[in-house]
Design a protein around this motif. Sequence first.
Motif: not given
Length: 186
Positions: A58, A62, A67-68, A73, A77, A85, A186
């Motif tokens: 990322m 960030t 991430t969720h 998201p 990236l 990932r 992800h």
Amino acid sequence: MKRFIDLCLALVAIFILLIPIVFLAILVKLTSKGPVVYWSDRVGKHSKIFKMPKFRTMRVDTPAVATHLLPDPQQFLTSIGPFLRRSSLDELPQLWSILKGDMSFVGPRPALFNQDDLIGLRVVHGVDQIPPGLTGWAQVNGRDELPIPEKVKLDEYYLKNQSISMDIKIIALTFIKVVRRDDVAH
């Protein structure tokens, strides 16, 4: 015995994977600004905070949350982040954490320092008494898709049933899941 096995496996893995690790480090550096490795504060054995490395997937701006919990998201990236990932190659620097003794190959995945709900449930169920792992029973039974109470139930099952044969089974199942890209959010 488990610590000895972790050390031996980590050293062998680093030796075998040294060229791909160096290649990925160069690729991360060439495709985005910032450091190659991202060090996140994670919760280890006895709820002790440690720095866990991952190849950075990322952008450097960030927010430091799971991430969720990010609104979008995908916008954070890097260009090779999705590949790293999906393939779980971003996890390779965690071999360092295994060598240091902060992690094991198999155990509950280390929670982010701010995942209070997960940390609290792990303490209640005694899961915080074992080192976190590169992979675990919850990982092979749902990975990113599991709700936190279910993850903790699976972590507790591992705590009560851990053995070398179970660890071998989890490592084999992890390999299969990674190759198939099962249960990756992800």
